[in-house]
Design a protein around this motif. Structure first.
Motif, short mmCIF file in Angstrom:
data_model
loop_
_atom_site.label_atom_id
_atom_site.label_comp_id
_atom_site.label_asym_id
_atom_site.label_seq_id
_atom_site.Cartn_x
_atom_site.Cartn_y
_atom_site.Cartn_z
N THR A 140 0.86 -1.19 0.00
CA THR A 140 0.00 0.00 0.00
C THR A 140 0.89 1.24 0.00
O THR A 140 1.76 1.39 0.86
N ASN A 146 0.52 5.27 0.19
CA ASN A 146 -0.41 6.35 0.51
C ASN A 146 0.23 7.70 0.23
O ASN A 146 1.13 8.13 0.96
N LYS A 180 -2.34 0.20 -4.52
CA LYS A 180 -2.54 -1.00 -3.73
C LYS A 180 -2.22 -2.19 -4.62
O LYS A 180 -2.74 -2.30 -5.73
N ASP A 239 3.39 7.39 3.01
CA ASP A 239 3.96 6.21 3.66
C ASP A 239 3.76 4.97 2.81
O ASP A 239 2.97 4.94 1.87
N GLN A 292 3.22 0.70 3.20
CA GLN A 292 2.90 -0.43 4.06
C GLN A 292 3.08 -1.73 3.29
O GLN A 292 2.68 -1.83 2.13
N ASN A 335 0.13 -4.51 5.42
CA ASN A 335 -0.55 -3.64 6.39
C ASN A 335 0.34 -3.21 7.55
O ASN A 335 -0.16 -2.72 8.56
N ARG A 336 1.65 -3.37 7.40
CA ARG A 336 2.58 -2.88 8.42
C ARG A 336 3.48 -1.82 7.79
O ARG A 336 4.01 -2.04 6.70
N PRO A 337 3.66 -0.69 8.46
CA PRO A 337 4.44 0.39 7.85
C PRO A 337 5.91 0.01 7.68
O PRO A 337 6.50 -0.63 8.55
N ILE A 338 6.46 0.42 6.56
CA ILE A 338 7.90 0.28 6.32
C ILE A 338 8.62 1.39 7.09
O ILE A 338 8.26 2.56 6.99
N ASN A 398 13.63 -5.34 6.51
CA ASN A 398 12.32 -5.95 6.58
C ASN A 398 12.33 -7.24 5.75
O ASN A 398 12.40 -7.19 4.52
#
Length: 254
Positions: free
Chosen positions: A19, A21, A40, A74, A76, A79-82, A88
């Motif tokens: 994702t 944004n 997305k 941002d 993701q 669903n977890r932010p980089i 990661n």
């Protein structure tokens, strides 16, 4: 942005792997490399990223991976932010030049490097190395010196170094750039069979057509079009306006 409908081959009830944004990045005050990018990517999609030189493709990949810190917006992954600058394991990047990725004495060492840095037990590292090399078809190279390999062999070993970390998402930056026809065909077959969510940045538009179910067109850091590869890349006016050519395989279909 030019909206082009596409058959949604992946159910929208599935998870979203990437994702973006309102993503923006500037190398300087005078030059915006990415502007208001919203995307997305559904889990399991194979997405091509196209655009002329300087369109922002590599910059976008660097921002998605957290190598570059966005000026705004941002990213993701699942669903977890980089977090920029933080490793990661859910996302891997295959560089355009394999020599930027291969730096150890042997292929085994290179493919093991990422898994070892994840803190895995030695037996698990060994299993991952063997699995990754088997998937890419280069198990026979395990004891070779990486810089003595052919371009095609280096490409598949570089991919193996990423696969060994078992990421959910893999970004490929110009993967066919330095390959001969046989190695390119092998790469295409590998990418077609890939189970990960993948994004491929490439000037090789025929490869994008063969591998990807969706394509995103960038120009000066903005998303210009997003949809079915055949629709976008057969639109002569759209392609010419963005300094691209319609792929040869599509020129006789319209």
């Amino acid at each position: 942005m030019k909206e082009l409908t596409r058959n949604n081959q992946v159910s929208l009830t599935n998870t979203v792997s990437i994702t973006l944004n309102n993503l923006g990045f500037n190398y300087s005050k005078e030059r915006a490399a990415l502007t208001d990018v919203n995307l997305k990517i559904i889990t399991g999609e194979k997405v091509g990223l196209i655009g002329a030189n300087g369109a922002g493709k590599t910059t976008l990949f660097m921002a998605i991976c957290g190598i570059l810190t966005p000026n705004y917006g941002d990213v993701q992954i699942l669903n977890r932010p980089i977090v920029p600058g933080r490793f990661n394991p859910d996302i891997g990047l295959v560089f355009q030049n394999p020599d930027d990725q291969l730096f150890c004495p042997t292929v085994r060492d290179d493919v093991a490097f990422g898994a070892e840095n994840m803190g895995l037990a030695p037996h698990e590292v060994t299993e991952r190395v063997e699995t990754a090399l088997s998937l890419t078809g280069v198990s026979h190279l395990i004891d070779r010196i990486p810089h003595h390999l052919s371009g095609g062999e280096k490409c598949m070993v570089a991919i193996s170094t990423v696969l060994a970390m078992q990421p959910q998402v893999i970004l490929y930056d110009e993967p066919s750039a330095n390959l001969d026809l046989k190695a390119r065909r092998r790469l295409i077959r590998f990418l077609q069979a890939s189970s990960e969510t993948i994004m491929i940045s490439s000037h090789d538009l025929e490869l994008i057509l063969e591998v990807c179910d969706r394509v995103i067109l960038l120009n000066q850091g903005r998303v210009i079009a997003d949809g079915l590869p055949q629709k976008i890349m057969s639109d002569r006016v759209l392609m010419e306006n963005n300094n691209l050519e319609v792929p040869h395989s599509l020129t006789h279909k319209h």
